[in-house]
Enzyme design. Structure first.
Site: not given
Ligand code: GLN
Ligand code: ZN
Length: 777
Positions: A665, A716
């Site tokens: 992320c 976000h």
């Molecule tokens: N698979 C997780 C989701 O979709 C990944 C979340 C993350 O990487 N913060 O919530």
């Molecule tokens: Zn993520």
């Protein structure tokens, strides 16, 4: 002279998260400013009294914050960007919270997980950027400084809180963030600008602050300069000399305790001991090896504060071991303090609140309060002889020995299995080019396949059902039926809008680490072990106390159910070993790398079970891979080697035709692109929407061979991206990478968003992909 017992900072959120409650009531308009400030004041008083009662000689003040200590400092010195100034007086809560959380026009919809309630009469400003405080999971608000920045003492928070404690009869040592660290943490408001060049203008503000603290009656001030443990260039080292020479010259009658933590002083040791300050705090938990060098180099009249109790982890201190190391120093030096390694901000408040922990495991732990008890005990042993506290030391020794010998900690089966692992376990059965051909043949996906990152909205209904199930108000069957319905609806809807690779939605998961930790051996969970992440946000990290294994499959049933509903491939969805490690309190009796390998094997078992159940794609999220990077660059490669190997160990057991995805992320890959490549995931999805795809340059220039899903939708923000915008981003990606390498997906999971945002956004995303595929985009 006695050895004094001190603290550097205490958690401010409150043992029962009282500050969180007060902040959120204030933001939602349910509570007044006075109520919030009253709660804050009560929390401070209770914290000071508690530390005094625990027998500390030196109690900090100014370690409290309504949101963040770096933000406090920015406001204090007047570093308030022009954007926020019209919102009120510089010292007002309106400005402070706008910098912390942004403001939204009163009628704007916002599905953001932490909620923005407090209306500001139509103003709509973004929050300051937030980033991690050194290598902790605490986030601070990044000061933003440009060449026109002028400083002025705008608030006197440290002085006010010192006086507040004094009025209660408690003489405290105020804590402030040092000017050099604060400047080094700032980001330039325009490219090429060096915030450190503002030092000359900033120092008079600090001189004024320090003088006021002295005039209020402070004799010592703790000035935090954790930047001294980083790799510093000559300019930064010179800045330290300039700043502290100025303070020595212009502020008389006040002693400074220069606090360093999160690592050893290393190459900066000469600089640190050469500064004209009265005291130096060093972290002997993260860098025990620096003790001799520090004691050897420190002038005799420099008061040393030895950080001997771990402020970053939850384990009981081996008091005898500390005494063995410290007693000889105490015999030789007259001016000595003992302290936690760093502020206790990073550990939960009080172990006594834990009523459900296995008593054996609980006996090995110490939270904030217990760490101060340990320090008080160490002080008594150093000053009055070990016999004076013989019983308590014996109890400590017994619990340290019990932990070492406990069968809960060592699982022979896990160790035997790890001993068998050789390098071959971390290598896929064929090179990427061969694998991808086999995978393409089986999956038969269109070019630019569309997918999502895993989670769908954790709606109020989902959270309510989980809470009811937790409380026992909803039985297992009822909860299961509820989750099945949510999952089925998510699958049907994904099919309907034409996504190519589906997810089950993660409705059954409370958290991407906790969900796995709860099903693995070697993990414990607290009831109230909250640690501040940022502002009112707290996390309750799992505690890894023993060898990790996976007693039974963790996700296979949910995957199988979801896949049974559709012909389209559903991804198996797992959290990776590095991320599980990084977001937990990790055992301190073996290297982190070893614990990570154990987790990797457990995840590998799950990957193979998913494959055996028929999963054609398994995604292993490594959201925290980058944040595990050590503070000093010289230590990076060693970390990256074991972190990448753990991922490979988890992912390499599958057949060539099983496609491994990973997700991260964030978007800064330039400096770790080689490691990302070495993970050898078949497909990686990353965050890129906000940076307009520029961040793909790292992947393009390093000729990254595997497939990539650059996020085209910024999850976000509550904004719904148009098909046009996303087509544009896809084309930008296509200019940097081969179209056949590209996937189409959002930046991250959708759990914090609402369905009203997710539905149109994903419909638009599919439309964008189709348009670009057809060459019409
Ligand atoms: N698979 C997780 C989701 O979709 C990944 C979340 C993350 O990487 N913060 O919530
Ligand atoms: Zn993520």
């Amino acid at each position: 002279m006695p050895v004094y017992v001190s603290n550097l900072g205490f958690p401010r959120i409150g043992a029962r998260r009282e500050l969180k409650t007060a902040l959120e009531s204030f933001w939602s308009g349910k509570a007044t400013r006075e109520a919030l400030l009253g709660t804050a004041k009560d929390l401070r008083a209770a914290t000071w009294r508690r530390q005094q009662a625990l027998g500390l000689d030196i109690v900090p003040s100014g370690d409290f914050s309504l949101y963040d200590q770096v933000l406090d400092t920015s406001v204090m010195v007047g570093a308030i960007p022009a954007l926020y100034r019209p919102l009120g007086a510089p010292e007002s809560l309106d400005v402070y919270f706008a910098m912390a959380r942004g403001t939204q026009a009163a009628n704007a919809e916002n599905g953001c997980a932490h909620g923005h309630g407090h209306g500001h009469g139509g103003a709509d400003v973004p929050a300051q950027e937030m980033t991690k405080w050194f290598d902790t999971n605490y986030h601070y608000l990044v000061p933003e400084l440009g060449p026109l920045q002028r400083f002025a003492l705008t608030t006197t928070k440290p002085v006010d809180e010192f006086r507040e404690a004094k009025a209660l009869g408690i003489h405290t040592r105020p804590v402030i963030i040092g000017p050099v660290t604060w400047l080094l943490l700032a980001k330039p408001a325009q490219e090429g600008f060096e915030p450190l060049s503002l030092l000359g203008d900033l120092l008079p503000v600090y001189v004024e602050l320090l003088s006021r603290l002295r005039d209020a009656g402070a004799d010592w001030v703790q000035i935090d300069e954790p930047a001294l443990v980083l790799d510093l260039d000559d300019a930064a080292r010179a800045a330290f000399r300039t700043a502290y020479a100025e303070f020595a010259e212009r502020v008389s009658g006040l002693k400074l305790m220069l606090a360093t933590y999160f690592g050893g002083l290393g190459d900066n040791l000469e600089t640190a001991v050469g500064l004209p300050v009265a005291g130096l705090h060093v972290d002997l938990v993260r860098a025990p090896e620096q003790l001799d060098a520090v004691v050897g180099k420190a002038p005799a009249n420099l008061t040393l504060s030895l950080g001997v109790v771990d402020g970053r982890n939850v384990w009981k201190t081996d008091l005898a071991a500390v005494l063995d190391r410290i007693a000889p120093v105490a015999a030789r030096r007259t001016k000595l303090l003992i302290a936690p390694s760093c502020s206790l901000l990073h550990v939960p408040v009080d172990l006594d609140l834990e009523t459900k922990l296995d008593p054996a495991v609980k006996d090995w732990l110490a939270f904030g309060v217990q760490k101060l008890e340990e320090l008080a005990l160490l002080g008594k042993a150093l000053n009055g002889g070990r016999e004076s506290v013989g019983e308590a030391l014996a109890a400590n020794a017994a619990s340290i020995a019990a932990r070492r010998a406990s069968p809960l900690v060592r699982d022979p089966a896990v160790r035997a299995r790890l001993a068998e692992v050789d390098a071959g376990w971390s290598v896929r059965s064929a090179p990427f080019a061969e694998r991808i051909a086999a995978q393409r043949a089986i999956l038969a996906l269109p070019p630019l396949p569309t997918t999502t990152i895993g989670s769908f909205p954790q709606t109020a209904a989902v959270r309510k059902a989980r809470a009811a199930h937790g409380k026992g108000d909803l039985d297992d069957a009822g909860y299961d039926a509820f989750l099945r319905e949510e999952t089925e609806r998510a699958i049907r809807w994904q099919e309907e809008i034409g996504l190519d690779v589906l997810v089950h939605g993660e409705f059954e998961r409370n958290d991407m680490v906790q969900y796995f930790g709860e099903q693995l051996s070697g993990f414990a969970f607290t009831k109230a072990g909250w640690v501040q992440s940022y502002g009112s946000r707290c996390v309750r990290p799992p505690i890894i106390y023993g060898d990790v294994s996976r007693p039974q499959p963790m996700t296979v049933d949910w995957w199988r159910y979801a896949q049974s509903l559709t012909e389209k491939p559903v991804k198996g969805m797992l959290t990776g070993p590095v991320t599980i490690l990084q977001w937990s309190f990790v055992r301190d009796d073996q290297p982190r790398a070893d614990t990570c390998r154990q987790i990797a094997l457990a995840i590998r078992d799950e990957v193979l079970d998913l494959e055996a159940a028929g999963a054609k794609i398994v995604q292993i999220d490594e959201a925290a891979l980058r944040e595990g990077l050590p503070l000093c660059r010289t230590d990076w490669q060693k970390y990256l080697d074991w972190a990448v190997d753990a991922f490979r160990l988890a992912s390499s057991g599958v057949r060539s035709e099983t496609q491994i995805h990973t997700h991260m992320c964030y978007s800064e890959f330039n400096d770790i692109i080689a490691a990302i490549g070495a993970m050898d995931a078949d497909v990686i999805s990353i965050e890129t929407a906000r940076s307009k795809m520029e961040l793909l340059d790292a992947f393009a220039t390093s000729a990254y061979p595997n497939e990539i899903g650059p996020g085209v939708y910024d999850i976000h923000s509550p904004r719904i991206p148009t098909p046009g915008e996303m087509q544009h981003l896809l084309r930008a990606a296509g200019e940097r990478l081969l179209v056949r390498q590209l996937w189409v997906n959002p930046d991250c999971g959708l759990k914090t968003r609402g369905w009203d945002e997710v539905r149109p956004a994903l419909v638009n995303m599919v439309e964008a992909a189709k348009a670009v595929r057809a060459g019409t985009g």
